[in-house]
Each structure stands twice: as structure tokens, then as C-alpha cells.
Design a protein around this motif. Structure first.
Motif, PDB file in Angstrom:
ATOM      1  N   GLY A  98       2.074   6.190  -6.866  1.00 29.51           N
ATOM      2  CA  GLY A  98       0.855   6.729  -7.463  1.00 29.51           C
ATOM      3  C   GLY A  98       0.105   5.684  -8.272  1.00 29.51           C
ATOM      4  O   GLY A  98      -0.561   6.012  -9.253  1.00 29.51           O
ATOM      5  N   ILE A 106      -2.921   0.577  -4.582  1.00 31.36           N
ATOM      6  CA  ILE A 106      -3.551   1.246  -3.446  1.00 31.36           C
ATOM      7  C   ILE A 106      -4.883   0.584  -3.106  1.00 31.36           C
ATOM      8  O   ILE A 106      -5.137   0.241  -1.944  1.00 31.36           O
ATOM      9  CB  ILE A 106      -3.743   2.751  -3.728  1.00 31.36           C
ATOM     10  N   LEU A 132       0.847  -1.198   0.000  1.00 31.47           N
ATOM     11  CA  LEU A 132       0.000   0.000   0.000  1.00 31.47           C
ATOM     12  C   LEU A 132       0.882   1.249   0.000  1.00 31.47           C
ATOM     13  O   LEU A 132       0.642   2.184  -0.769  1.00 31.47           O
ATOM     14  CB  LEU A 132      -0.929  -0.009   1.220  1.00 31.47           C
ATOM     15  N   SER A 133       1.931   1.247   0.809  1.00 33.09           N
ATOM     16  CA  SER A 133       2.856   2.380   0.835  1.00 33.09           C
ATOM     17  C   SER A 133       3.593   2.518  -0.488  1.00 33.09           C
ATOM     18  O   SER A 133       3.788   3.628  -0.987  1.00 33.09           O
ATOM     19  CB  SER A 133       3.872   2.204   1.964  1.00 33.09           C
ATOM     20  N   ALA A 176       1.196   3.973  -2.951  1.00 35.92           N
ATOM     21  CA  ALA A 176       0.963   5.400  -2.687  1.00 35.92           C
ATOM     22  C   ALA A 176       2.151   6.232  -3.155  1.00 35.92           C
ATOM     23  O   ALA A 176       1.975   7.289  -3.773  1.00 35.92           O
ATOM     24  CB  ALA A 176       0.709   5.619  -1.199  1.00 35.92           C
ATOM     25  N   GLY A 190      -2.873   3.364  -8.537  1.00 35.50           N
ATOM     26  CA  GLY A 190      -4.202   3.156  -7.978  1.00 35.50           C
ATOM     27  C   GLY A 190      -4.553   1.703  -7.740  1.00 35.50           C
ATOM     28  O   GLY A 190      -5.235   1.370  -6.763  1.00 35.50           O
ATOM     29  N   SER A 248      -5.370  -1.762   0.137  1.00 33.92           N
ATOM     30  CA  SER A 248      -6.247  -1.157   1.152  1.00 33.92           C
ATOM     31  C   SER A 248      -7.314  -2.166   1.573  1.00 33.92           C
ATOM     32  O   SER A 248      -7.581  -2.345   2.766  1.00 33.92           O
ATOM     33  CB  SER A 248      -6.923   0.103   0.617  1.00 33.92           C
TER      34      SER A 248
END
Length: 175
Positions: free
Chosen positions: A19, A24, A12-13, A16, A21, A28
Motif C-alpha cells: 500500500g 506504486i 510495483l507489486s 501494491a 503510493g 508504474s
């Protein structure tokens, strides 16, 4: 119990920072599901203290790692590379962990220590992420997911070689 695996939070990091998606959203959801799993487990767990200490220790290690990446590695590209390597190590360890039962499977000549449905799910997930990594030309996504394909085929071969015959003296091991 399977503790909160740092893989989802790490990816997830990475997503992020990059960038991305897809990374992410997927991670998440994975992190939320793992959190829900831990909360349900804690609700029914008779030894809450041990589980809480393990979870707190793991979160502490993650916070130290993320603090290092976000505060002490100022260059964005270097941070992305180190975080990608960090994520890769966790992913490879996750895919190789079921092979810890390999000796037991060969010794008992029974593949019942492996979960067939988890093997198929691992094969599909690792193949999907490997293809996604190839598409993005991102070795940090491609390379660590390839062992998932290999270990899944090893486990499928073991299922074929040692068809699942119930062994009353043996119990299922977590994979």
C-alpha cells in the motif's frame, strides 16, 4: 538491447501489496517507460523474433513468480517478505552488473566503458531509495539500494583514476 527488467514490475507489486503510493507511482512510470522502450526498439530491430522470444520468456517467468506469490503464499506478511526478497535480488543484480566491465576498465586503463551520466544517475537514485527505505524502516528497500551507492563510488573513483582518454580500438559497452 536491455530487456524489460523485472525490477519495476516486482517493486510495483511490492508497493501494491504494502500500500505504498510512492513505490506504486514510481514503478508504474518505470514499467511504462520500459514498455515504450521495448516497443520502439522492436519497431527498429532487425531481429524481432529473438527480442520477442526473450521478452515473452521473461514475462512468463514473472507471471510464474507472481502466481506463486499471490496464489501459493496465503499469509500476507510472508508474501510481503518473499516478494521483498525477490525485489532485493533483482535490484542488487542491477547495481552490480556494471562492475562486469571492471576487468576491461583496469586492463585498458580507461573508464570510457562506463557512462558517467548513468553513474551519477545511479548514485542519486540509489541514495534516494536508501534514504526512503531508512525513513520507512524497510530493509527490503534500504539494503538492496546501498550497493548502488557503493558501486557508483567505485565507478567515480575509476573515472578519476583512469580519466576518459579516447581509445580508438575500444568500443563503448552497455552499462
Amino acid at each position: 538491447m536491455r530487456a524489460l527488467h523485472p525490477r519495476n514490475l516486482s517493486w510495483l507489486s511490492y508497493g501494491a501489496l504494502k500500500g505504498d503510493g510512492t513505490l506504486i507511482i514510481v514503478n508504474s512510470v518505470g514499467a511504462m517507460l520500459q514498455t515504450l522502450y521495448i516497443l520502439v526498439y522492436l519497431h527498429y530491430c532487425p531481429r524481432k523474433r529473438v527480442v520477442l522470444l526473450q521478452t515473452a520468456a521473461l514475462l512468463g517467468v514473472l507471471l510464474l513468480g507472481f502466481g506463486y506469490f499471490w496464489l501459493l503464499v496465503p499469509d500476507l506478511e510472508a508474501r510481503l517478505q518473499w516478494l521483498g526478497l525477490f525485489c532485493s535480488v533483482f535490484t542488487i543484480s542491477m547495481y552490480l552488473s556494471p562492475l562486469a566491465d571492471l576487468a576491461k576498465v583496469i586492463q585498458t586503463k580507461s573508464a570510457q566503458h562506463f557512462s558517467f551520466s548513468l553513474t551519477i544517475a545511479t548514485l542519486l537514485a540509489s541514495a534516494s531509495w536508501t534514504l526512503y527505505g531508512f525513513r520507512l524502516k524497510d530493509p527490503y528497500i534500504t539494503v538492496p539500494n546501498f550497493p548502488g551507492i557503493v558501486t557508483s563510488f567505485i565507478r567515480l573513483w575509476l573515472f578519476w583514476k583512469y580519466s576518459q582518454k579516447p581509445d580508438r580500438n575500444s568500443q563503448l559497452l552497455q552499462t
